[in-house]
Design a protein around this motif. Structure first.
Motif, PDB file in Angstrom:
ATOM      1  N   TYR A  14       0.723  -1.295   0.091  1.00 22.08           N
ATOM      2  CA  TYR A  14      -0.040   0.152   0.002  1.00 22.08           C
ATOM      3  C   TYR A  14       0.734   1.226   0.012  1.00 22.08           C
ATOM      4  O   TYR A  14       0.357   2.300  -0.335  1.00 22.08           O
ATOM      5  CB  TYR A  14      -1.027   0.040   1.260  1.00 22.08           C
ATOM      6  N   VAL A  15       2.220   1.055   0.593  1.00 21.61           N
ATOM      7  CA  VAL A  15       2.994   2.331   0.486  1.00 21.61           C
ATOM      8  C   VAL A  15       4.037   2.246  -0.366  1.00 21.61           C
ATOM      9  O   VAL A  15       4.094   3.190  -1.378  1.00 21.61           O
ATOM     10  CB  VAL A  15       3.809   2.377   2.000  1.00 21.61           C
ATOM     11  N   ASP A  36       9.665  -7.073  -4.789  1.00 15.53           N
ATOM     12  CA  ASP A  36       8.840  -7.633  -3.381  1.00 15.53           C
ATOM     13  C   ASP A  36       9.070  -9.147  -3.421  1.00 15.53           C
ATOM     14  O   ASP A  36       9.494  -9.756  -4.761  1.00 15.53           O
ATOM     15  CB  ASP A  36       7.420  -7.464  -3.760  1.00 15.53           C
ATOM     16  N   ARG A  41       2.073 -10.652  -6.145  1.00 10.37           N
ATOM     17  CA  ARG A  41       1.889  -9.145  -6.124  1.00 10.37           C
ATOM     18  C   ARG A  41       2.437  -8.541  -7.402  1.00 10.37           C
ATOM     19  O   ARG A  41       1.671  -7.673  -7.834  1.00 10.37           O
ATOM     20  CB  ARG A  41       2.368  -8.740  -4.717  1.00 10.37           C
ATOM     21  N   THR A  94       5.489  -3.851   8.835  1.00  7.88           N
ATOM     22  CA  THR A  94       6.185  -3.935  10.290  1.00  7.88           C
ATOM     23  C   THR A  94       5.183  -4.274  11.191  1.00  7.88           C
ATOM     24  O   THR A  94       4.529  -3.325  12.137  1.00  7.88           O
ATOM     25  CB  THR A  94       6.896  -2.578  10.668  1.00  7.88           C
ATOM     26  N   THR A 134       6.962   2.337   9.021  1.00 11.69           N
ATOM     27  CA  THR A 134       6.957   2.985  10.301  1.00 11.69           C
ATOM     28  C   THR A 134       7.511   2.093  11.155  1.00 11.69           C
ATOM     29  O   THR A 134       7.182   0.859  11.325  1.00 11.69           O
ATOM     30  CB  THR A 134       5.537   3.058  10.776  1.00 11.69           C
ATOM     31  N   GLU A 163       6.107   7.690   5.869  1.00 15.96           N
ATOM     32  CA  GLU A 163       4.951   8.137   4.909  1.00 15.96           C
ATOM     33  C   GLU A 163       3.804   8.467   5.592  1.00 15.96           C
ATOM     34  O   GLU A 163       3.436   7.862   6.894  1.00 15.96           O
ATOM     35  CB  GLU A 163       4.840   6.780   4.159  1.00 15.96           C
ATOM     36  N   GLU A 167      -5.110   5.698   3.153  1.00 16.34           N
ATOM     37  CA  GLU A 167      -5.513   4.894   2.213  1.00 16.34           C
ATOM     38  C   GLU A 167      -6.877   5.492   1.827  1.00 16.34           C
ATOM     39  O   GLU A 167      -7.590   6.056   2.479  1.00 16.34           O
ATOM     40  CB  GLU A 167      -6.118   3.374   2.639  1.00 16.34           C
ATOM     41  N   LYS A 282      -1.532  -0.671  15.523  1.00 17.69           N
ATOM     42  CA  LYS A 282      -0.240  -1.420  15.560  1.00 17.69           C
ATOM     43  C   LYS A 282       0.636  -0.351  16.118  1.00 17.69           C
ATOM     44  O   LYS A 282       1.619  -0.568  16.993  1.00 17.69           O
ATOM     45  CB  LYS A 282       0.326  -1.768  14.240  1.00 17.69           C
ATOM     46  N   ARG A 349      -7.864  -4.608   6.841  1.00 17.69           N
ATOM     47  CA  ARG A 349      -7.089  -4.698   8.217  1.00 17.69           C
ATOM     48  C   ARG A 349      -7.714  -4.035   9.077  1.00 17.69           C
ATOM     49  O   ARG A 349      -7.776  -2.804   9.153  1.00 17.69           O
ATOM     50  CB  ARG A 349      -5.541  -4.614   7.826  1.00 17.69           C
TER      51      ARG A 349
HETATM   52  P1  NAD Z   1       2.057  -4.192   2.711  1.00 22.44           P
HETATM   53  O1  NAD Z   1       1.942  -5.320   3.582  1.00 22.44           O
HETATM   54  O2  NAD Z   1       0.807  -3.749   2.110  1.00 22.44           O
HETATM   55  O3  NAD Z   1       3.383  -4.233   2.132  1.00 22.44           O
HETATM   56  C1  NAD Z   1       4.461  -4.641   2.473  1.00 22.44           C
HETATM   57  C2  NAD Z   1       5.163  -5.538   1.296  1.00 22.44           C
HETATM   58  O4  NAD Z   1       6.518  -5.824   1.644  1.00 22.44           O
HETATM   59  C3  NAD Z   1       4.386  -6.906   0.861  1.00 22.44           C
HETATM   60  O5  NAD Z   1       4.240  -6.933  -0.168  1.00 22.44           O
HETATM   61  C4  NAD Z   1       5.707  -7.826   1.249  1.00 22.44           C
HETATM   62  O6  NAD Z   1       5.488  -8.962   0.591  1.00 22.44           O
HETATM   63  C5  NAD Z   1       7.064  -7.229   1.131  1.00 22.44           C
HETATM   64  N1  NAD Z   1       7.962  -7.707   1.713  1.00 22.44           N
HETATM   65  C6  NAD Z   1       8.130  -8.137   3.019  1.00 22.44           C
HETATM   66  N2  NAD Z   1       9.275  -8.463   3.421  1.00 22.44           N
HETATM   67  C7  NAD Z   1      10.161  -8.337   2.371  1.00 22.44           C
HETATM   68  C8  NAD Z   1      11.446  -8.647   2.114  1.00 22.44           C
HETATM   69  N3  NAD Z   1      12.314  -9.208   2.915  1.00 22.44           N
HETATM   70  N4  NAD Z   1      11.837  -8.547   0.714  1.00 22.44           N
HETATM   71  C9  NAD Z   1      10.893  -7.909  -0.324  1.00 22.44           C
HETATM   72  N5  NAD Z   1       9.548  -7.717   0.216  1.00 22.44           N
HETATM   73  C10 NAD Z   1       9.231  -7.915   1.104  1.00 22.44           C
HETATM   74  O7  NAD Z   1       2.240  -3.053   3.692  1.00 22.44           O
HETATM   75  P2  NAD Z   1       1.969  -1.272   3.690  1.00 22.44           P
HETATM   76  O8  NAD Z   1       0.630  -1.202   4.014  1.00 22.44           O
HETATM   77  O9  NAD Z   1       2.413  -1.033   2.447  1.00 22.44           O
HETATM   78  O10 NAD Z   1       2.786  -0.886   4.738  1.00 22.44           O
HETATM   79  C11 NAD Z   1       4.376  -0.932   4.780  1.00 22.44           C
HETATM   80  C12 NAD Z   1       5.101  -0.026   6.067  1.00 22.44           C
HETATM   81  O11 NAD Z   1       4.548   1.295   5.556  1.00 22.44           O
HETATM   82  C13 NAD Z   1       4.487  -0.428   7.357  1.00 22.44           C
HETATM   83  O12 NAD Z   1       5.507  -0.045   8.238  1.00 22.44           O
HETATM   84  C14 NAD Z   1       3.254   0.761   7.613  1.00 22.44           C
HETATM   85  O13 NAD Z   1       3.306   0.928   9.151  1.00 22.44           O
HETATM   86  C15 NAD Z   1       3.712   1.842   6.950  1.00 22.44           C
HETATM   87  N6  NAD Z   1       2.702   2.753   6.393  1.00 22.44           N
HETATM   88  C16 NAD Z   1       1.418   2.226   5.894  1.00 22.44           C
HETATM   89  C17 NAD Z   1       0.680   3.050   5.429  1.00 22.44           C
HETATM   90  C18 NAD Z   1      -0.755   2.603   4.871  1.00 22.44           C
HETATM   91  O14 NAD Z   1      -1.621   3.403   4.608  1.00 22.44           O
HETATM   92  N7  NAD Z   1      -0.652   1.194   4.555  1.00 22.44           N
HETATM   93  C19 NAD Z   1       0.717   4.316   5.575  1.00 22.44           C
HETATM   94  C20 NAD Z   1       2.025   4.911   6.211  1.00 22.44           C
HETATM   95  C21 NAD Z   1       2.879   4.170   6.520  1.00 22.44           C
END
Ligand code: NAD
Ligand code: UGA
Length: 466
Positions: A14-15, A36, A41, A94, A134, A163, A167, A282, A349
């Motif tokens: 998502y980020v 990834d 995905r 995370t 985060t 970030e 969403e 979280k 989520r």
């Molecule tokens: P997400 O689960 O949608 O995406 C994370 C991706 O990382 C997954 O596709 C996973 O397969 C990949 N991944 C994990 N370990 C890996 C590795 N070792 N090598 C390669 N790829 C790997 O998560 P998200 O919602 O994008 O959130 C990511 C971070 O950003 C988190 O720390 C979250 O707290 C933060 N964040 C999220 C949002 C939001 O709106 N979702 C906004 C701001 C910050």
């Protein structure tokens, strides 16, 4: 200052997905590769059908259509992505730890550590590493230690660049960010150069004065602080909604009245069935854990209350459905309008809907759910995640409907869990005619016109209205 022409982002979620699409869109001279471990995905990001991108965000497919294959690439070749890039963003998940020390509270940093080790292993030239995920305050130190002790003796600069996108509005939030925060090491020339290189990317489309530069620890902690403050506002208004219901005050009027005070402001004071999403809970749990490990128990207790009020609000909503339906929902059909944690996203989520469903299924209700963007299998997987009962029992009690009118047909009550705009314009007379009587509407988002629905004959309950 080093001019960046090649970026790699680890994590296509998502980020990572939307952030890199917007960078590629605004910086045509930079090659951006998002990598990834999740091949499915990546496949979806590369798919022909732009309506099937792994993430639904208004405006995203239009940008992807323009830049994918031009200077935005999605790949599972993580090593190549890292090797070629001058700057590497870490955007992996995370989540809250589900095992061991800090279980249920601390952030699980295993994916962050795996990324650091991978970079150390593969990199043969110096790189700038950007923490986008985060993370707890001082994680940059962990990344630095791993890179310095396991790598090929290459110089790395670590930056924190949290970030703040939400969403459902991700593209707009990225394109018009209130601020871009960059934390780094200001004490060395290399550190300052890395900060400027990252700032120069964002300056392609953001005014320089919106780029805030701080030390690493302030930047890391600011992200947790921002989410805690936002969630706290929602819990504060939700706490007031309970008082409103008992006193005849109207929470929307209270919100309007307090929001007009420019010191308070009108955003994030909309009462609801409870906040969801992948991060508020979280990140507050993580903050509580950090405070308690620092021996700051009063601080930990303070922030924990934000979460306790959130659970209370979800439970209160579900309990009210049971009480209103003459103290039993056993084998009654309850229609859910909405399942996503907010409108304009397919993300579920920590959605309040799954907790309300869980409560009602415990009371042996049958749920018929409609959400314009959430599939039945996603709903089952959400309930499975709660691990309250067998998958078979969940499948017996919950069905998704592709048509909202069918979801509501023959139901005793409708619960509105997400504020999708389309719910406002339904033919509520038609819905009423096909329901069991008395026909109840429990509006957890205060989006329907109570007077209009009451005139049709519905018994309407809205959060925060007596
Ligand atoms: P997400 O689960 O949608 O995406 C994370 C991706 O990382 C997954 O596709 C996973 O397969 C990949 N991944 C994990 N370990 C890996 C590795 N070792 N090598 C390669 N790829 C790997 O998560 P998200 O919602 O994008 O959130 C990511 C971070 O950003 C988190 O720390 C979250 O707290 C933060 N964040 C999220 C949002 C939001 O709106 N979702 C906004 C701001 C910050
Ligand atoms: C939130 C923050 O708003 C982002 O700045 C942050 O980057 C992100 O978390 C993150 O770190 O993941 P997000 O969770 O995507 O973004 O969505 P929000 O708009 O913040 O909504 C969170 C929840 O609070 C939703 O369930 C929403 O319905 C609820 N909410 C929000 C309310 O109940 N009332 C409000 O007034 C605002």
């Amino acid at each position: 200052m080093k001019k960046i022409t090649n970026i790699c982002c680890i994590g296509a979620g998502y980020v990572g997905g939307p952030t890199m699409a917007v960078i590629a869109h605004n910086c045509p001279e930079i090659k951006v590769t998002v990598v990834d471990v999740n091949a499915a995905r990546i496949n979806d990001w590369n798919g022909e059908d732009l309506d099937n991108l792994p993430i639904y965000e208004p405006g995203l497919k239009e940008i992807v259509a323009q830049v994918r294959g031009r200077n935005l690439f999605f790949s599972t070749d993580i090593d190549k992505g890292i090797k070629e890039a001058q700057m590497i963003f870490i955007s992996v998940n995370t989540p809250t730890k589900t095992y061991g020390k800090g279980k249920g509270k601390a952030a699980d940093l295993k994916y962050i550590e795996l990324c650091a080790r991978k970079i150390a292993d593969v990199a043969t030239e110096e790189k700038i590493i950007v923490e986008k995920s985060t993370i707890p305050v001082r994680t940059a130190q962990t990344i630095k230690t791993i890179l310095e002790n396991t790598g090929n003796q290459i110089k790395f600069q670590i930056l924190s660049n949290p970030e703040f996108l939400a969403e459902g509005t991700a593209v707009n939030d990225l394109q018009h960010a209130d601020r871009m925060l960059i934390g780094g090491d200001h004490s060395t020339a290399d550190g300052r150069e890395a900060i400027d290189s990252l700032a120069a990317i964002y300056e392609h489309w953001l005014p320089a004065e919106r780029i805030i530069k701080t030390n690493l620890w302030s930047s890391e902690l600011s992200k947790l602080t921002a989410n805690a403050f936002l969630a706290q506002r929602v819990s504060s208004i939700n706490a007031m909604s309970a008082i409103c219901e008992k006193t005849g005050a109207d929470v929307e009027e209270v919100s309007r009245a307090i929001g007009a005070d420019s010191r308070i402001g009108s955003k994030f004071i909309k009462s609801s069935v409870g906040f969801g999403g992948s991060c508020f809970q979280k990140d507050i749990l993580n903050l509580v854990y950090i405070a308690s490990t620092l021996g700051l128990n009063e601080v930990a207790d303070y922030w924990e209350q934000v979460l306790l009020i959130n659970s209370y609000q979800r439970r209160r909503f579900a309990e009210n459905i049971v009480t209103s339906l003459f103290n039993t929902v056993a084998d009654k059909k309850i229609a859910f309008l909405g399942w996503a944690f907010k409108k304009d996203t397919n993300d579920t989520r920590e959605t309040a809907a799954m907790y309300v469903a869980d409560y009602l299924i415990d009371e042996t209700a049958n749920i018929s759910a409609y959400d314009p963007k959430v599939t039945q299998s996603q709903m089952y997987s959400d309930l499975e995640h709660l691990a309250t009962r067998s998958n078979e029992e969940n499948a017996r009690r919950l069905k998704a409907e592709a048509d909202p009118y069918e979801a509501c047909r023959d139901s005793h009550a409708i619960a509105i869990l997400t504020e999708w705009d389309e719910f406002r314009t339904y033919d509520w007379q038609r819905i009423f005619d096909n329901m069991k009587k008395p026909a109840f509407v429990f509006d957890g988002r205060t989006i329907v016109d109570k007077d209009k629905l009451s005139a049709i004959g519905f018994k309407v309950y809205q959060i925060g209205k007596g």
